[in-house]
Write an enzyme that holds these catalytic residues in place. Structure first.
Site, PDB file in Angstrom:
ATOM      1  N   SER A  64       0.786  -1.238   0.000  1.00 18.67           N
ATOM      2  CA  SER A  64       0.000   0.000   0.000  1.00 18.67           C
ATOM      3  C   SER A  64       0.814   1.282   0.000  1.00 18.67           C
ATOM      4  O   SER A  64       0.246   2.360  -0.175  1.00 18.67           O
ATOM      5  CB  SER A  64      -0.939   0.014   1.202  1.00 18.67           C
ATOM      6  OG  SER A  64      -2.024  -0.832   0.945  1.00 18.67           O
ATOM      7  N   LYS A  67       0.254   3.366  -2.917  1.00 13.77           N
ATOM      8  CA  LYS A  67      -0.930   4.217  -3.101  1.00 13.77           C
ATOM      9  C   LYS A  67      -0.571   5.697  -3.150  1.00 13.77           C
ATOM     10  O   LYS A  67      -1.147   6.468  -3.923  1.00 13.77           O
ATOM     11  CB  LYS A  67      -1.930   3.965  -1.970  1.00 13.77           C
ATOM     12  CG  LYS A  67      -2.556   2.575  -2.022  1.00 13.77           C
ATOM     13  CD  LYS A  67      -3.314   2.256  -0.749  1.00 13.77           C
ATOM     14  CE  LYS A  67      -3.999   0.892  -0.838  1.00 13.77           C
ATOM     15  NZ  LYS A  67      -4.522   0.450   0.468  1.00 13.77           N
ATOM     16  N   TYR A 189      -3.289  -2.621 -10.413  1.00 14.34           N
ATOM     17  CA  TYR A 189      -3.165  -2.367  -8.970  1.00 14.34           C
ATOM     18  C   TYR A 189      -2.358  -3.481  -8.289  1.00 14.34           C
ATOM     19  O   TYR A 189      -1.471  -3.208  -7.473  1.00 14.34           O
ATOM     20  CB  TYR A 189      -4.568  -2.241  -8.358  1.00 14.34           C
ATOM     21  CG  TYR A 189      -4.564  -2.167  -6.851  1.00 14.34           C
ATOM     22  CD1 TYR A 189      -4.101  -1.031  -6.178  1.00 14.34           C
ATOM     23  CD2 TYR A 189      -5.029  -3.236  -6.076  1.00 14.34           C
ATOM     24  CE1 TYR A 189      -4.094  -0.974  -4.789  1.00 14.34           C
ATOM     25  CE2 TYR A 189      -5.024  -3.182  -4.696  1.00 14.34           C
ATOM     26  CZ  TYR A 189      -4.554  -2.052  -4.060  1.00 14.34           C
ATOM     27  OH  TYR A 189      -4.535  -2.004  -2.682  1.00 14.34           O
ATOM     28  N   TYR A 241      -3.957   4.661   7.802  1.00 17.49           N
ATOM     29  CA  TYR A 241      -5.311   4.104   7.977  1.00 17.49           C
ATOM     30  C   TYR A 241      -5.962   4.658   9.239  1.00 17.49           C
ATOM     31  O   TYR A 241      -5.817   5.821   9.547  1.00 17.49           O
ATOM     32  CB  TYR A 241      -5.280   2.577   8.022  1.00 17.49           C
ATOM     33  CG  TYR A 241      -4.501   1.983   6.903  1.00 17.49           C
ATOM     34  CD1 TYR A 241      -4.871   2.239   5.587  1.00 17.49           C
ATOM     35  CD2 TYR A 241      -3.389   1.205   7.140  1.00 17.49           C
ATOM     36  CE1 TYR A 241      -4.157   1.700   4.545  1.00 17.49           C
ATOM     37  CE2 TYR A 241      -2.668   0.659   6.100  1.00 17.49           C
ATOM     38  CZ  TYR A 241      -3.051   0.908   4.810  1.00 17.49           C
ATOM     39  OH  TYR A 241      -2.344   0.391   3.786  1.00 17.49           O
ATOM     40  N   VAL A 259       1.255  -3.589   3.852  1.00 16.57           N
ATOM     41  CA  VAL A 259       1.222  -4.870   4.567  1.00 16.57           C
ATOM     42  C   VAL A 259       2.460  -5.726   4.297  1.00 16.57           C
ATOM     43  O   VAL A 259       2.638  -6.766   4.919  1.00 16.57           O
ATOM     44  CB  VAL A 259      -0.043  -5.708   4.257  1.00 16.57           C
ATOM     45  CG1 VAL A 259      -1.285  -5.058   4.834  1.00 16.57           C
ATOM     46  CG2 VAL A 259      -0.190  -5.948   2.771  1.00 16.57           C
TER      47      VAL A 259
END
Ligand code: GLN
Length: 422
Positions: A64, A67, A189, A241, A259
């Site tokens: 992530s 992102k 992705y 998050y 992760v």
């Protein structure tokens, strides 16, 4: 000398080396195959010097953390307005893989959760999935300063088990957020999440953001400072998050976790940090990575909201080389606050002089707000029957009235000579 910093880094890393809590991500079978003991950190200065400690050479998948960079690329390619029409910038307070959109806008709440990240992929203009991935791959590589490799096993593993992301992508399509084929977007992705990085790559990617979009190692401008500003803003509020609040309080740097066990953290204008430890907490953030960043921030004073002192005074000296002639010597980086200080001081002291000489020869950098304020000053001085000169050998005040008035000088002596022969 570099040894001094190295010792700091080694010591802070050692403080957390024994912690073994947390769990490997196992929702993708392939991710559970890494060595749980891996623990590394890299720190890049804003001029590209990198310090490493522990497993800084171990590759892991970016997950992530990607992102933030795909969001930056989308902003770079189609602009903020078009991106904002599809992805919000509000913290979600939800898990990264929540199947959700904003209730009123029906858009993903932000680009740092899966829904927003999948939407961001679809916004990169390209003729095919391969071309889109190539643009993303090139962009990350330019930020890292080396060609990153794809972990094909992780990619395939994620693709084979991605029901949840498929649910998200099809939901986005039904809400009109995704124009393209959801499976094709997801394929890109998954590939972006499966690019392999080391903590040193992450530190360099972070330093590229810290430098406002140019890679300090290669010197290459990768994106604009406006794109970086927006990207870092969203990293502050949404990068960790639903632990974003804790993170900002304790660490205080725009950051993004993945992760795979990596975290990237940016101290704007100063440095970039990459950490790795694959044991995760229940929010999906690296346990030791978070602790290490917290210690780095505390012990090296890196919190971006720490106010250790008033920002450096813009005024270096004020003196009168001749009766009625006053020199205001400025230095450092002049932005709104510094220029405001200068303007207010000159205004307050105006009765004491006939000629004011503003010396900006020691100013390193000046922004538009400061330039506007300082050039506006000459008009006011004139209205009060005073004379204003600018000493600006580097031309940093270019385009101001002072220049068109022809009252710009190379040295203070020249300006003083002009004042005395008025
Ligand atoms: N590839 C992962 C996913 O989409 C990334 C998740 C993460 O790093 N938080 O689920």
């Amino acid at each position: 000398m570099a040894l001094l910093v190295q010792e700091y880094l080694d010591r802070i890393r050692a403080e957390h080396a024994d912690a073994a809590d947390g769990a490997l991500a196992d929702y993708i079978p392939e991710l559970a195959r890494v060595d749980p003991a891996g623990f590394g950190v890299s720190l890049s200065s804003s001029d590209g010097f990198v310090y490493e400690s522990g497993d800084a050479g171990v590759e892991f998948t970016i997950q992530s953390i990607s992102k933030a960079f795909t969001y930056a690329l989308a902003l770079d390619r189609i602009g903020e307005v078009a991106v904002d029409a599809r992805i919000g910038v509000e913290p979600s307070g939800e898990a990264f893989n929540e199947i959700s959109v904003d209730e009123t806008t029906r858009m993903p709440k932000n680009p740092m959760i899966n829904a927003g990240a999948i939407a961001a992929v679809s916004l990169i203009p390209a003729g095919s999935a391969d071309e889109r991935f190539a643009l993303i791959h090139d962009f990350y590589s330019a930020c890292a300063g080396r060609r990153l490799d794809l972990d094909v096993d992780v990619y395939e593993s994620e693709k084979a088990t991605g029901s949840r992301n498929r649910a998200i992508a099809y939901m986005l399509q039904s809400f009109g957020v995704l124009d393209d084929d959801p499976d094709e977007v997801l394929d890109v992705y998954y590939r972006q999440c499966s690019l392999r990085v080391t903590t040193t790559d992450l530190a360099r990617m972070a330093a590229t953001l810290a430098r406002g979009g140019s890679n300090p190692m290669t010197g290459r401008r990768v994106t604009t400072s406006a794109v970086v500003k927006r990207t870092l803003s969203v990293m502050v509020t949404c990068g960790m998050y639903d632990a974003a609040g804790d993170w900002v309080s304790a660490v205080g740097m725009p950051a993004k976790s993945g992760v795979g066990g990596g975290i990237v953290a940016v101290l704007p204008g100063q440095l970039g940090i990459g950490v790795y430890s694959p044991l995760l907490d229940d929010k999906g953030n690296s346990v030791r990575g978070v602790r290490l960043c917290r210690s780095l921030s505390e012990q090296l004073g890196l919190h971006f909201l720490a106010v250790s002192r008033e920002s450096r005074a813009a005024m270096r000296a004020v003196y009168e080389p001749l009766e009625g002639v006053r020199v205001y010597e400025t230095h450092g980086d002049l932005s709104f606050c510094g220029a405001e200080q200068v303007v207010r001081t000159v205004d307050r002291e105006m009765r004491g002089f006939d000629v004011v000489i503003l010396d900006v020869s020691r100013v390193d950098d000046i922004d538009d707000a400061a330039r506007g304020l300082l050039s506006g000053m000459s008009k006011i001085l004139r209205a009060q029957g005073k004379t204003g000169y600018v000493v600006d050998p580097g031309g940093i005040m270019t385009d101001t009235e002072a220049e068109s008035d022809g009252v710009r000088f190379r040295t203070v002596d020249d300006a003083v000579a002009a004042a005395s022969s008025r």
